[in-house]
Design an enzyme around this catalytic site. Structure first.
Site, PDB file in Angstrom:
ATOM      1  N   ARG A  88      37.732  52.850  41.659  1.00 54.01           N
ATOM      2  CA  ARG A  88      37.300  51.903  42.699  1.00 54.01           C
ATOM      3  C   ARG A  88      38.514  51.409  43.489  1.00 54.01           C
ATOM      4  O   ARG A  88      38.428  51.162  44.691  1.00 54.01           O
ATOM      5  CB  ARG A  88      36.555  50.741  42.061  1.00 54.01           C
ATOM      6  CG  ARG A  88      35.260  51.171  41.372  1.00 54.01           C
ATOM      7  CD  ARG A  88      34.566  50.008  40.703  1.00 54.01           C
ATOM      8  NE  ARG A  88      33.313  50.416  40.078  1.00 54.01           N
ATOM      9  CZ  ARG A  88      33.158  50.621  38.766  1.00 54.01           C
ATOM     10  NH1 ARG A  88      34.178  50.452  37.937  1.00 54.01           N
ATOM     11  NH2 ARG A  88      31.992  50.984  38.275  1.00 54.01           N
ATOM     12  N   ASN A 120      33.103  48.140  46.954  1.00 51.54           N
ATOM     13  CA  ASN A 120      34.217  48.186  45.995  1.00 51.54           C
ATOM     14  C   ASN A 120      35.580  48.371  46.653  1.00 51.54           C
ATOM     15  O   ASN A 120      35.644  48.945  47.729  1.00 51.54           O
ATOM     16  CB  ASN A 120      33.981  49.365  45.035  1.00 51.54           C
ATOM     17  CG  ASN A 120      33.052  48.994  43.903  1.00 51.54           C
ATOM     18  OD1 ASN A 120      33.162  47.930  43.323  1.00 51.54           O
ATOM     19  ND2 ASN A 120      32.135  49.895  43.583  1.00 51.54           N
ATOM     20  N   HIS A 175      35.409  44.262  37.924  1.00 50.31           N
ATOM     21  CA  HIS A 175      34.350  45.277  37.866  1.00 50.31           C
ATOM     22  C   HIS A 175      35.034  46.635  37.977  1.00 50.31           C
ATOM     23  O   HIS A 175      34.981  47.304  38.994  1.00 50.31           O
ATOM     24  CB  HIS A 175      33.346  45.056  39.007  1.00 50.31           C
ATOM     25  CG  HIS A 175      32.350  46.180  39.156  1.00 50.31           C
ATOM     26  ND1 HIS A 175      31.514  46.585  38.136  1.00 50.31           N
ATOM     27  CD2 HIS A 175      32.067  46.995  40.207  1.00 50.31           C
ATOM     28  CE1 HIS A 175      30.768  47.586  38.555  1.00 50.31           C
ATOM     29  NE2 HIS A 175      31.087  47.863  39.812  1.00 50.31           N
TER      30      HIS A 175
END
Ligand code: NAD
Length: 305
Positions: A88, A120, A175
């Site tokens: 990402r 992202n 994340h």
């Protein structure tokens, strides 16, 4: 429920799947889809309009960024996506530029607009979106590790024959690969997971690894992920529009680190409410510090800190 408008910026795989999910959950009376690719956007709107007969949503239309700035909720899923094997973080430079363009184009922003960032790397770009928008932290949040948390709960629930909503565990931090599972506070019906018979350290490690790896596996097989994140975004919108105060995992501003990262928080009609960073073991705390540092380094790299 009063009439509401949700704008989805980015009509790609994630944006159009999100719009479909919002329609099928009857979450907004009006949906706007916005994309730099006019033809793609029009095609998705025409296709999605065929679903309206099966929903309470009245309209879905193509819109402009400035119209998105006047919606109740604006979901940002514009940008380039991961290719197989890509992290990402490798999307950062291009998507940073796109997020800034999108937020500037949406101005002037409605004062009570709630922005949900999906693009992202989501923690860094949610921070960028909040800074660029000038809106309060509570009104700008990212999809963060809600999806990772749901994936983990599902695996644990399957192994323990317990419905996943009764499994209380949170994936915190970035994340991405540095995410941290708060095992020391994980429980089922008040019983700490770490004290449950049959749960071994190997099982915990395997679940955490599968959680981190799942998006890579989906992208390797079919090129993109969409259904899970769309369901998460629809759940966020439900919690906001119905003012549920339900606790969910969001990428939000965490004072302790002075940046956006995932932690459990309530969602209300005004956006993110109370944040609940669970108690952590010293090892988990160190891992979360490292995760925060990864996000901080990326913010520094793009001059956003
Ligand atoms: P996609 O390539 O299918 O769609 C992206 C869309 O953004 C395209 O239609 C493109 O034309 C549009 N776009 C680009 N620049 C724009 C601009 N300035 N204004 C408006 N639209 C613009 O990609 P996708 O698979 O839909 O993924 C979108 C983003 O979501 C990616 O960054 C991806 O990594 C991210 N994503 C996040 C999660 C999560 O859990 N947070 C999950 C899946 C995907």
């Amino acid at each position: 429920m009063k009439q509401s408008t949700i704008a989805v910026v980015g009509a790609g795989v994630v944006g159009s799947t999100t719009a479909y999910t919002l329609i099928m959950h009857n979450l907004a009376s009006h949906i706007l889809l916005v994309d730099v690719n006019d033809s793609k956007c029009r095609g998705e709107v025409l296709d999605l309009s065929d679903v309206l007969s099966f929903s309470s949503t009245a309209t879905i239309e193509t819109g402009s960024l400035s119209q998105a700035g006047q919606a109740d909720i604006a979901i940002i899923a514009a940008g380039i996506a991961q290719k197989p094997g890509q992290t990402r973080a490798e999307l950062l430079e291009e998507n940073h530029r796109i997020i800034r363009t999108v937020i500037e184009g949406m101005k002037p922003l409605r004062k009570d607009l709630i922005i949900i960032v999906v693009t992202n790397p989501v923690d860094v770009l949610t921070s960028v979106a909040q800074q660029a928008s000038g809106l309060p932290h509570q009104q700008v949040f990212g999809s963060g590790t809600m999806l990772d948390t749901q994936r983990l709960r599902h695996m644990i629930g399957s192994a323990c024959a317990v419905a996943e909503e009764s499994v209380h565990v949170h994936v915190l931090g970035e994340h991405a690969d540095s995410q941290v599972v708060a095992w020391s506070s994980a429980c089922i019906a008040g019983t700490p997971l770490l004290e449950m018979k049959g749960i071994t350290a190997d099982m915990l490690e395997s679940w955490a690894k599968q959680t981190r790896a799942k998006a890579y596996e989906i992208i390797a097989c079919k090129g993109s992920t969409a259904f899970g994140v769309a369901a998460c975004v629809a759940a966020y919108c439900t919690n906001i529009l119905f003012d549920t105060h339900r606790i969910t995992t969001v990428s939000t501003y965490v004072e302790r680190y002075g940046l956006y990262m995932s932690c459990p928080a309530t969602l209300t009609a005004q956006g993110v409410g109370a944040r609940f960073l669970p108690p952590l073991s010293p090892i988990e705390k160190d891992a979360l510090d490292r995760s925060a540092q990864v996000i901080k380094d990326a913010l520094i790299a793009i001059g956003a800190r």
